[in-house]
Design a protein around this motif. Structure first.
Motif, PDB file in Angstrom:
ATOM      1  N   GLN A  53      75.684  43.274  52.636  1.00  0.00           N
ATOM      2  CA  GLN A  53      76.685  42.415  51.921  1.00  0.00           C
ATOM      3  C   GLN A  53      76.898  42.596  50.572  1.00  0.00           C
ATOM      4  N   TYR A  54      75.787  43.105  49.864  1.00  0.00           N
ATOM      5  CA  TYR A  54      75.752  43.031  48.515  1.00  0.00           C
ATOM      6  C   TYR A  54      75.409  44.425  47.957  1.00  0.00           C
ATOM      7  N   GLU A  55      76.215  44.827  47.019  1.00  0.00           N
ATOM      8  CA  GLU A  55      75.606  46.113  46.197  1.00  0.00           C
ATOM      9  C   GLU A  55      74.377  45.965  45.460  1.00  0.00           C
ATOM     10  N   ASP A 244      82.331  40.129  52.075  1.00  0.00           N
ATOM     11  CA  ASP A 244      82.716  39.190  53.016  1.00  0.00           C
ATOM     12  C   ASP A 244      82.097  39.513  54.289  1.00  0.00           C
ATOM     13  N   PRO A 245      81.445  38.466  54.506  1.00  0.00           N
ATOM     14  CA  PRO A 245      80.371  38.561  56.005  1.00  0.00           C
ATOM     15  C   PRO A 245      81.281  38.721  57.218  1.00  0.00           C
ATOM     16  N   VAL A 262      72.056  40.727  57.639  1.00  0.00           N
ATOM     17  CA  VAL A 262      72.827  39.279  57.781  1.00  0.00           C
ATOM     18  C   VAL A 262      71.910  38.343  56.801  1.00  0.00           C
ATOM     19  N   GLN A 263      72.483  37.765  55.701  1.00  0.00           N
ATOM     20  CA  GLN A 263      71.891  36.809  54.790  1.00  0.00           C
ATOM     21  C   GLN A 263      72.296  35.334  54.945  1.00  0.00           C
ATOM     22  N   HIS A 264      73.108  35.166  55.942  1.00  0.00           N
ATOM     23  CA  HIS A 264      73.753  33.777  56.164  1.00  0.00           C
ATOM     24  C   HIS A 264      73.406  33.326  57.612  1.00  0.00           C
ATOM     25  N   GLU A 378      82.296  32.927  52.354  1.00  0.00           N
ATOM     26  CA  GLU A 378      81.190  31.955  52.470  1.00  0.00           C
ATOM     27  C   GLU A 378      80.795  31.263  51.151  1.00  0.00           C
ATOM     28  N   ASP A 379      80.627  32.128  49.912  1.00  0.00           N
ATOM     29  CA  ASP A 379      80.135  31.684  48.859  1.00  0.00           C
ATOM     30  C   ASP A 379      81.303  30.947  48.034  1.00  0.00           C
TER      31      ASP A 379
END
Length: 523
Positions: A53-55, A244-245, A262-264, A378-379
């Protein structure tokens, strides 16, 4: 039905899942819990696309660390692990064969496997591990592990044995090894690349980094010198960055990718509902809000408590997470031996919140701040929810600063925020709780400081008496709940989503990091 038609129907299903209020207890088609393998036996060969999801900003173990779910998803592939914490919280030696203390718990000995080498041919030996720890102990290197490493004395006993002497007893130092010192770089490559090593990392992991296009993807190829015979199964992996998840999940549903870290929790539940496979782990801590306790207005604990009382976490779970998660009760999950309902998060109390906002304003300290977030859906929704709820109170103003994932991580790690999204995940309280909430802790991005907390967390490390350790964590929780340096917004499960043609998914640590070498196509 054509493949494209099936993809469209699956994408429609994930959209419905993300806007439907369903029980967070729904397990969908979860293929395994607690780090067990999932998907069956993998075949050798081929390539896959994974999604993060993130760099990240660097692959240098000076800055990256195992407890960072974002970093470890990449770094395990390059460096492998000296040892790891499984999803039950137990330390498991990996390239190390054993990590053992003397009777005083001040001298620990690490024994290494023979014959392991880095991908550049440099031996992975006791001298290499010492080099890595010593590198963390140099203040000028700005290592995230500096506070942990600076007082250690390491001695090479023989090529496969390293002795580490601690400044004071630590009955849980094997946890420190697994989470602070497990990513060992090639000394040869570090000396060759210097400050650019983080962009050209060399380790002893199953893959070698071939290309890195910042903000888009990384390309990895099989390490032919990998120490585990017959592994990795895959010849190559492309790691895509998709902030974007929902879009990331859609990549799996359409066949463009095969696995998503997945972090959510809500993303896991929605993916399961849409028919994806998963492996997940329930953890302590959680995703939510971080307050900078040294920057106005949140340098005053009343401002933090006011926000806590202003928000209804049960409502938030329904509005932001579509009912796919449960609201958190406490920093410790209800199943933890350290959970105590006396220290649950503040109950929603609009009158109390307004009283605190008014009190601060009367003292010339109105709660006026900027919330730093990312562009992930979501953020953004969490930020907008917090802003909308606070807007119903007098004497509080919240602005939103939307940053890229990499920018937000940099703001987070440098404590350059007033409020931001943050995450504290752990299975065992040590070392993460100490690193996050002790004065000067390497993960203490809220810059929180309380001498009673420092003393309690320090004592919990040295004692071997579990009842005394429970008392220490009670003291910590009491002060944490009063001071509220962080406020998780969901009871958290972490994990991976993957498609039905993927096999060999085994996770470690917090449950959202798989061992890349075990993954392959299903037979």
């Amino acid at each position: 039905m054509s493949r494209s038609s099936r993809a469209v129907r699956k994408i429609a299903a994930i959209a419905v899942a993300l806007v439907s209020a369903v029980s967070a207890a729904a397990c969908g088609t979860s293929a395994g819990e607690g780090g067990s393998g999932a998907g069956g036996v993998a075949t050798n060969g081929g390539s896959m696309t994974f999604v993060a999801q993130y760099e990240t900003t660097t692959m240098d173990p000076l800055i990256t660390y195992v407890q960072s779910t974002n970093d470890t998803f990449r770094t395990e592939a390059i460096f492998d692990l000296l040892a790891y914490t499984d999803t039950t919280g137990k330390v498991v030696p990996r390239i190390a064969q054993s990590i053992t203390p003397d009777t005083t718990h001040t001298v620990w000995t690490i024994k290494l496997r023979p014959g392991v080498q880095f991908s550049d041919g440099t031996p992975y030996d006791a001298a290499a591990v010492k080099f890595s720890i010593d590198r963390d102990a140099v203040e000028a290197n700005h290592s995230t592990q500096y506070a942990v490493a600076k007082d250690l004395k390491s001695t090479v006993v023989d090529p496969l044995t390293l002795r580490i002497t601690l400044p004071s007893p630590n009955a849980q130092f094997d946890q420190v090894v697994s989470q602070s010192f497990s990513l060992v770089p090639s000394p040869t490559a570090v000396k060759k690349e210097g400050k650019d090593f983080g962009q050209h990392p060399v380790g002893a992991g199953p893959f070698v980094l071939q290309e890195w296009v910042k903000g888009d993807h990384m390309s990895f190829t099989r390490n032919p010198h990998y120490w585990q015979p017959g592994l990795p199964h895959l010849d190559s992996v492309t790691l895509k960055v998709v902030e974007d998840p929902q879009q990331a999940t859609n990549f799996l549903l359409s066949g463009e990718a095969q696995l998503f870290e997945v972090q959510h929790t809500s993303t896991l539940a929605a993916g399961e509902k849409a028919g994806l496979q998963s492996v997940k782990t329930a953890v302590n801590g959680g995703d939510g809000l971080y307050f900078n306790t040294r920057r106005a207005p949140f340098d005053d604990p009343r401002a933090r408590q006011a926000v806590g009382h202003a928000l209804d976490l049960s409502e938030l779970a329904k509005v932001v997470y579509h009912g796919l998660v449960k609201p958190p009760k406490n920093l410790f999950a209800t199943g933890s031996p350290y959970y105590d309902p006396k220290y649950d998060y503040p109950a929603p109390d609009k009158a109390k919140a307004q009283q605190l906002f008014d009190e601060l304003a009367a003292e010339g300290k109105p709660v006026d701040f900027t919330y730093v977030t990312t562009s992930g859906a979501e953020d953004v929704k969490l930020a907008q929810y917090v802003q909308s709820r606070l807007a119903t109170f007098r004497n509080v103003t919240m602005n939103i600063d939307t940053q890229s994932g990499a920018e937000r991580i940099q703001s987070y790690r440098t404590s350059n925020f007033q409020m931001t999204t943050g995450a504290t995940f752990f299975l065992n309280p040590y070392p993460v709780a100490q690193s996050t909430f002790s004065t000067g802790g390497v993960l203490n991005y809220p810059l929180y400081s309380d001498p009673d907390v420092d003393a309690a967390l320090a004592d919990a490390v040295t004692t071997t008496d579990e009842s005394r350790r429970k008392q220490d964590y009670d003291t910590f929780l009491q002060h944490y709940t009063q001071d509220l340096p962080t406020l998780p917004t969901q009871a958290t499960e972490l994990g991976v989503l993957f498609t039905g043609d993927v096999a060999g998914v085994q996770t470690f640590e917090l449950g959202c990091t798989p061992f890349w070498e075990q993954i392959g196509s299903k037979k």
